[in-house]
Design an enzyme around this catalytic site. Structure first.
Site, PDB file in Angstrom:
ATOM      1  N   ASP A  83      -1.404   8.559  -0.895  1.00 10.88           N
ATOM      2  CA  ASP A  83      -0.795   7.267  -0.604  1.00 10.88           C
ATOM      3  C   ASP A  83       0.495   7.580   0.150  1.00 10.88           C
ATOM      4  OD1 ASP A  83      -0.067   4.652  -0.377  1.00 10.88           O
ATOM      5  OD2 ASP A  83      -0.250   4.168  -2.504  1.00 10.88           O
TER       6      ASP A  83
HETATM    7  C1  BGC Z   1       0.421   1.386  -0.339  1.00 10.85           C
HETATM    8  C2  BGC Z   1      -0.967   1.605   0.205  1.00 10.85           C
HETATM    9  C3  BGC Z   1      -0.964   1.416   1.692  1.00 10.85           C
HETATM   10  C4  BGC Z   1       0.050   2.372   2.315  1.00 10.85           C
HETATM   11  C5  BGC Z   1       0.163   2.248   3.811  1.00 10.85           C
HETATM   12  C6  BGC Z   1       1.465   2.213   0.382  1.00 10.85           C
HETATM   13  O1  BGC Z   1       2.738   1.840   0.002  1.00 10.85           O
HETATM   14  O2  BGC Z   1       0.447   1.690  -1.714  1.00 10.85           O
HETATM   15  O3  BGC Z   1      -1.854   0.714  -0.401  1.00 10.85           O
HETATM   16  O4  BGC Z   1      -2.236   1.623   2.208  1.00 10.85           O
HETATM   17  O5  BGC Z   1       1.335   2.077   1.772  1.00 10.85           O
HETATM   18  O6  BGC Z   1       0.788   1.061   4.158  1.00 10.85           O
END
Ligand code: BGC
Length: 758
Positions: free
Chosen positions: A231
């Site tokens: 993530d």
């Molecule tokens: C989120 C993800 C997301 C990623 C990219 C993170 O903060 O938890 O779900 O895909 O950011 O934006």
């Protein structure tokens, strides 16, 4: 592994390999121009495309292109219709192709442990079966278009509070049956191109370094062959991450860790094969995306807007409908109240937020209707009381046939990044519903929210429609449901408790400091409410229809089976009404094993099917059940095990209402081999026929010696109650040695244990 990729890896320098295992910016993989290795782009979603506008260099991460917003994940789960979800996936897959996106960052597949999680709208369900099946359908839909997905957030990321550092602590059975199960089903049934590891720790280990989960379970047990990415910003120690099976760090961390990884390989701290394996997976992903790209796909936003409307219609849940107040008749005078009627709440905040070009409000959908009056009553943005608006709405409610009140959670109440503080609607909305219900007996409440809310006024209104966060087609879909142009067919993918305090995670949610103990164990959602017989506002699986469905004959192709066989179950469903509609047939399994020592839920969802029935039509629905319908995760065996016994196969209206059932007796193909030691007790041994035979002389000697000889003092019987055999039940093998006045030796015991375990 593609041999071309293997030979390409050989040509890369160590530094190039390390750079490939990290993004090159927020959304791209790294290109190596020297070897013509291209970069590919990923983008957020998954209720549409949140593709950063690359034309606008100053745009930052929040500036995304105009896109279509489909219903949120919670809505898709509420459809209980994997075909519909697959179709949404296909549609979004086409959009990704048109925008040259290699993979969309979703679906979110975490379990809704508490109604308070700020991202619940992005997740499917409190039930791992419904959640896993819905995720698999979405992934299969997207990937059928040659575009990847990223199944996220793997795993046990069930709250936003301290999301980067909280430690989700739970026993192995809970992890396997609930928090991993939702991912296991999705991985096994759809093989996502990528999996995104979550921010949090699980049982003390950061997920981005969790070898047991990222490699041993995900790859070795479930057979995942794709790429694991982090993530955004979830990496703590990239060296440990690579060794654990984290292939790609996202986004680019400006080389923060590159040198450390290079040095770790040079000094032997990190095996180069581990790094190479990650590089191979990154390259496989890149080339798969390039190979699957189709330049000819175009994205017709108007058409997709209409699709968003249709999908929204499939997800609407009719929670209550007394006196058949719904559907509204065309000649009835109706008052619409609420800021949401003008400015709907149709999506959640955070990385899934779509920059929509075209949103249907209900007022837009009602344009030109001369039987409609509108009063704002309250603003959609906040919880502020405006006496003028409030009173004017109540006044107007006196003069109409029916009132539809649009209520819900303002944007600021739920989003990625923080959890809700409570489960209530803004007070002004609750007050207005009560006040309007005082002056008009025909009140219909339409809810727009991403997660359960309390409804103190539930008995005072005639109808309630839950639209959740229905996407940009919300207005037309809602009006169609209100006026009967569509027949609501959604079902709740989660329990609506009466009070937040009833939720099983109420005490432990958020945790003290960074530790979050999942003390409720497997008893999440309806597994808890049904076990503890706690009344709820609306149970899991609940949803009404304008049609009237009844159930007929139920059959099973056998009433006894081994757990490596399958069971076919059929049931007839009849539409007794004049209105065509869709029914969700729900199949649950309830273990019926008296004296079991295994703590089980009352029943668990093991099958569902959504069917369309014309007026007065009948259809036979069939389900195939296998071992996974009966087994629990046995921590002694470190495997799934079916306890021998009877299981009720139940066709239900929802998690609490059984319509009809039949019983099947199931035995495991391989019976569990019990392992005995000095702490094994008399009762357990005697319940195992083979062991009982072996251990009988040992215990007989003890009984004769202690209870039937001079050693037995009559007063002991009184002291322990009248029946000494009760006392015997919990006696361990070693107690026999300790208490037999030297007649039974330690060696007698170890010899017996050897024989028992042979
Ligand atoms: C989120 C993800 C997301 C990623 C990219 C993170 O903060 O938890 O779900 O895909 O950011 O934006």
């Amino acid at each position: 592994m593609d041999s071309k990729i293997k030979s390409l890896v050989k040509k890369l320098t160590l530094e190039e390999k390390v750079s490939l295992c990290s993004g090159s910016d927020f959304w791209h993989t790294t290109a190596i121009d020297r070897l013509d290795i291209p970069a590919v782009m990923v983008c957020d979603g998954p209720s549409g495309l949140r593709k950063q506008n690359l034309e606008d260099e100053n745009g930052g991460v929040n500036n995304s292109i105009k896109a279509v917003c489909f219903p949120a994940a919670v809505n898709l789960a509420a459809s209980f219709d994997t075909d519909i979800v697959h179709f949404v996936g296909e549609t979004i897959g086409d959009e990704c192709q048109a925008e040259n996106i290699a993979a969309i960052l979703g679906p979110g597949n975490n379990i809704k442990r508490s109604p308070l999680c700020g991202r619940n709208f992005e997740y499917y369900s409190e039930d791992p079966y419904l959640s896993g099946k819905t995720a698999a359908a979405f992934i299969n839909g997207v990937q059928s278009k040659g575009v990847g997905t990223s199944l996220k957030h793997f795993c046990a990321n069930n709250q936003e509070f301290r999301r980067n550092s909280s430690d989700s602590r739970m026993d192995e059975r809970t992890l396997r049956e609930i928090y991993l199960k939702t991912f296991e089903i999705a991985v096994r049934e759809s093989q996502p191109w990528t999996v995104m590891c979550s921010y949090n720790l699980v049982n003390g280990i950061q997920m981005s370094e969790n070898k047991k989960i990222l490699t041993d379970i995900l790859r070795n047990e479930w057979g995942f062959t794709g790429l694991v990415m982090s993530d955004w910003g979830a990496v703590r120690d990239r060296i440990k991450g690579i060794a654990a099976g984290l292939d790609l760090e996202m986004p680019y961390s400006f080389g923060a860790y590159d040198e450390l990884v290079v040095n770790a390989v040079k000094n032997g701290e990190l095996a180069e094969e581990d790094l190479d394996r990650c590089v191979e997976r990154v390259l496989e992903f890149v080339y798969k995306a390039i190979r699957s790209h189709d330049d000819d796909v175009v994205w017709d936003k108007d058409k997709h807007h209409l699709i968003a409307r249709d999908i929204a219609s499939e997800c609407i849940v009719l929670l209550k409908n007394e006196e058949r107040v719904l559907p509204i008749k065309n000649d009835e005078y109706v008052l619409f109240i609420g800021g949401f009627a003008k400015k709907p709440r149709f999506q959640g905040g955070g990385s899934s937020h779509i920059n929509c070009g075209n949103v249907d409000s209900v007022l837009y959908a009602m344009q030109g209707n001369t039987k409609l009056v509108y009063e704002e009553g309250y603003s959609a943005e906040d919880d502020l009381y405006d006496a003028k608006k409030f009173d004017s709405a109540v006044q107007a409610a006196r003069d109409v046939d029916k009132v539809v009140l649009f209520a819900g959670l303002p944007d600021s109440y739920e989003s990625e990044g923080y959890d809700r503080q409570h489960m209530d609607l803004p007070k002004v909305q609750n007050d207005l519903i009560e006040a309007v219900a005082e002056v008009n007996p025909h009140v219909i409440v339409v809810l727009e929210n991403g997660s359960p809310v309390t409804m103190p006024w539930v008995d005072k209104v005639e109808a309630i429609i839950e639209t959740y966060l229905c996407g940009e087609g919300v207005g037309v879909a809602t009006v169609n449901a209100l006026y009967g142009k569509i027949n609501p067919s959604g079902r709740l993918p989660e329990t609506f408790p009466l009070r937040l305090e009833d939720n099983p995670a109420f005490i432990d949610f958020s945790g003290d400091s960074t530790n979050v103990d999942y003390r409720e164990g497997i008893f999440v959602g309806y597994r808890y409410y049904t076990k503890k017989k706690i009344p709820v506002l609306f149970p899991f699986g609940h949803g009404l229809s304008y049609s009237n469905f009844t159930y007929g004959r139920m059959t099973m192709d056998t009433d006894s089976m081994k757990d490596d066989e399958t069971l076919e179950v059929t049931v007839d469903v009849i539409n007794e009404s004049n209105i065509p509609g869709k029914e969700v047939v729900q199949l649950y399994v309830e273990p019926d094993i008296p004296n079991t020592k295994i703590r089980r839920a009352v029943r668990e969802l093991k099958g569902f099917a959504k069917i369309y029935l014309e007026a007065h039509d009948k259809q036979t629905v069939s389900f195939i059940l296998d071992k996974s319908a009966f087994a629990y995760y046995d921590t002694d065996l470190s495997d799934w095990y079916t306890e021998p016994g009877n299981y009720k196969i139940e066709i239900c209206k929802n998690a609490e209402e059984v319509i009809t059932y039949k019983t099947v007796s199931v035995i495991p193909k391989k019976p569990k081999k019990h392992v005995y030691d000095e702490n094994s007790i008399y009762k357990d041994i005697m319940e195992d026929p083979a062991a009982a035979k072996i251990a009988k002389p040992y215990f007989d000697k003890y009984i004769n010696n202690n209870f039937a000889s001079d050693n037995f003092d009559e007063s002991a019987s009184e002291a322990f109650g009248s029946d000494m055999t009760v006392y015997l039940q919990d006696t361990t093998l070693r107690t026999v040695v300790n208490m037999s006045f030297g007649k039974i030796t330690y060696k007698d015991m170890t010899d017996l244990i050897d024989k028992l375990n042979k």
